[in-house]
Design an enzyme around this catalytic site. Structure first.
Site, short mmCIF file in Angstrom:
data_model
loop_
_atom_site.label_atom_id
_atom_site.label_comp_id
_atom_site.label_asym_id
_atom_site.label_seq_id
_atom_site.Cartn_x
_atom_site.Cartn_y
_atom_site.Cartn_z
CB SER A 135 -0.94 -0.01 1.21
OG SER A 135 -1.93 -1.02 1.07
NE ARG A 138 -8.04 10.92 3.08
CZ ARG A 138 -6.94 10.19 3.00
NH1 ARG A 138 -6.91 8.99 3.56
NH2 ARG A 138 -5.88 10.65 2.37
CG LEU A 163 2.60 7.01 4.00
CD1 LEU A 163 3.19 7.81 2.84
CD2 LEU A 163 2.87 5.53 3.81
#
Length: 648
Positions: A127, A373, A475
């Protein structure tokens, strides 16, 4: 008052237990307890996991070929062939996954021992490699750790663990500097400083990026360092089947993992002192996902079968803007995964319109396109359902052409490949499954309730994301927790030893070659059909907007489908210890789908990514993480370790 007990842990007081139904009958049994209620002080995330559950201690470089015996600066790596021809490999550390979390961890622990990195496909197929936007970190004098923390907590609908948020936001900048020192190249402005972008939910510019291919650049830099390290051995095309665990009193101990080579079909056992799960997410429980094909929930399912505590699985993040292929001038052939249109497009001024070119986001949230989101995805979903349309439009064409092409070269090239110029035309977009905010419950050092097992990255649930992940925090979390898991892992290795007779402690999985090609092809064909059926159920009943009746329908249909599939396998000669890649992926998808549905049914409110029409508001009494405790009463093939006692 009910009491839930995690394996090897003290009591946690709950208001109610929640049940997962037996896959082999209508009678419910206590498969696991899901915590929602109780007081905040009773289940403080960091202290509960870190103390109560603390364990005792671009182009890519060519992958090195792994042979039977290797040399490293610390001596010979042991590899033993059993009398039946099976192979066992021995390492100090085993890392499952080759994304940012697994590789960053491997590079650190390799200073203290031998490391096996097990990856399902090619090493770069993770990913991480598909991450476009960037990594968030406080690197601007006008920004602050407190501001980053507040943005994270607000986006997470106040379900985040504050101590975890503080740790990640504080340590993030140093982790970025380490990446740069290792050779990762990020975009800089004309003043020579890092070019920091802004994305939805962020109050400041703090996104470090490499155009719209940030993950690819990070993966490149990490792989380059890994392949230069003589203590790290990468095993590509090795699919992890099940963790190897033993019970020591009330403690569960992890000793490694069984794998199958996806090309040769050879079953290979890895024995190690420490195992890190960094295997990514579970996007392929849905029909449309931005995740790579390897994201089938393998790590979460293996950990659940190994009695690890799981948390917050109801919070599946749907990215608001995946490329809607049917809106392109030249419709591409079917994709294995959806093409992501990064959050940074909206951060740079992109505007969302319906097909009548009416801007709609200000009607839903004052932050408009820069809302988190979950808000944007629900707003798009509402527009599509009300208008009977299949996609909306994201327009960045009002920005200077040079700026658009320099910031989003990958997106521009992909769209142009199918006849659309993003500097002149709006981009058709639609929500797609993107990120799992839940996972294997972890403490502040990546520890789990299973001794010798650590987790980092999307497979982990650290408490950072709460009910909804803030853009570009994934990340960052992976970097921080991969680094934090290093010292406790080293400590565990230093007080542990490898028993070279351990390989015989568990029965060996076997490839189903004895079934013959005809039967095997039938099994594979049916498994592919079942996979599509499961994905359809999840999208139809466990999507962006949910209800109890639809969740109950999903639970029933998944249970029936799982039973039907397993019955089909065993009627065709399949044995409980048999392993094939597609069958093992299917059992993992079933396991994770069940965890998502049961968690969603237990949350009686709408918070973040979990929106239900039965409980449309936030309830303060529900502001607690969902926790699924381990249980040994698992009767389906998908929910049992292969080396556990046979199904009766």
């Amino acid at each position: 008052m009910a009491t839930g007990i995690a394996s090897g842990c003290g009591q946690l007081h709950l208001r109610k237990p929640v049940y997962l139904r037996n896959s082999y009958g209508n009678k419910a049994h206590c498969h696991s307890n899901v915590i929602l209620n109780g007081t905040q002080n009773q289940i403080a995330w960091s202290s509960w996991v870190s103390n109560v559950l603390r364990v005792n201690r671009s182009s890519y470089p060519e992958c090195q070929v792994i042979k039977t015996n290797w040399k490293s600066s610390r001596g010979t790596i042991k590899s033993c062939q059993q009398r039946d021809g099976s192979v066992t490999r021995y390492f100090d550390f085993t890392v499952i996954g080759s994304g940012i979390a697994g590789l960053r961890y491997a590079l650190e622990v390799a200073k203290h021992g031998t490391v096996a990195v097990i990856t399902k496909a090619e090493p770069h197929e993770s990913s991480t490699n598909y991450a476009q936007g960037g990594v968030s970190a406080v690197l601007c004098p006008l920004d602050s750790v407190e501001s980053h923390m507040q943005d994270t907590i607000v986006a997470g609908a106040y379900l985040c663990d504050k101590e975890t948020v503080r740790v990640v936001c504080t340590e993030g900048p140093e982790r970025i500097r380490e990446l740069i020192a290792m050779g990762a190249s990020f975009d800089h402005g004309e003043d020579g400083n890092l070019d920091l972008a802004r994305e939805g939910g962020h109050s400041h510019r703090r996104i470090v990026h490499a155009a719209d291919m940030t993950g690819r650049e990070i993966e490149r830099a990490l792989l380059e360092a890994v392949f230069k390290n003589p203590n790290i051995h990468v095993f590509q095309h090795h699919f992890a089947i099940d963790l190897l665990t033993t019970q020591d009193g009330s403690d569960i101990v992890c000793h490694g993992v069984d794998t199958i080579h996806t090309e040769t079909k050879e079953v290979i056992r890895f024995i190690s002192k420490v195992t890190l799960l960094a295997s990514g997410g579970v996007g392929h429980i849905y029909p449309s996902t931005t995740n790579p094909t390897v994201a089938t929930g393998d790590g979460m399912a293996m950990a659940h079968r190994a009695q690890a505590v799981i948390s917050n699985m109801e919070f599946v993040q749907f990215h608001p803007t995946a490329l809607a292929d049917e809106g392109l001038p030249n419709i591409p052939s079917a994709r294995e995964n959806a093409f992501l249109i990064t959050e940074a497009v909206r951060g740079d001024g992109g505007i969302l319109y319906n097909l009548d070119m009416e801007r709609f986001m200000p009607m839903y949230d004052e932050r408009a396109e820069l809302a988190p989101r979950d808000v944007v995805a629900r707003s798009i979903d509402d527009q599509l359902k009300k208008r009977g349309e299949k996609y909306v439009l994201l327009d960045i064409s009002h920005k200077p052409r040079e700026k658009v092409l320099s910031h989003f070269p990958n997106i521009a090239a992909e769209c142009l490949r199918h006849g659309l110029d993003i500097t002149q035309q709006p981009i058709p977009v639609v929500p797609a499954a993107h990120y799992m905010c839940g996972g294997v419950r972890a403490g502040l050092e990546g520890e789990t309730n299973v001794q010798g097992l650590y987790v980092a990255g999307e497979v982990a649930c650290t408490g950072l994301h709460g009910a909804n992940r803030l853009a570009s925090n994934s990340l960052l979390e992976a970097l921080v927790f991969a680094r934090r898991a290093v010292q406790p892992s080293i400590d565990h290795v230093n007080v542990s030893r490898i028993d070279h007779g351990a390989s015989s402690w568990w029965p060996r999985p076997v490839a189903p070659m004895v079934l013959g090609d005809t039967v095997l092809n039938k099994v594979i064909c049916r498994t592919r059909e079942v996979r599509k059926e499961l994905q359809s159920i999840m999208w139809e009943y466990v999507g962006i907007v949910r209800s109890n009746s639809r969740l109950n329908t999903a639970e029933k249909r998944i249970r029936e489908l799982e039973l039907e599939w397993e019955t089909y396998l065993f009627q065709h000669g399949w044995e409980p210890t048999m392993v094939g890649v597609e069958a093992c992926e299917m059992r993992n998808l079933f396991c994770c789908a069940n965890l998502v549905v049961s968690s969603a049914l237990s949350r009686h409110e709408s918070r973040g990514l979990h929106y239900t029409t039965d409980f449309p508001h936030v309830e303060e009494s529900e502001r607690l993480p969902t926790v699924i405790f381990p249980s040994q009463r698992n009767n389906s093939w998908s929910s049992r370790q292969l080396h556990a006692q046979p199904i009766s």
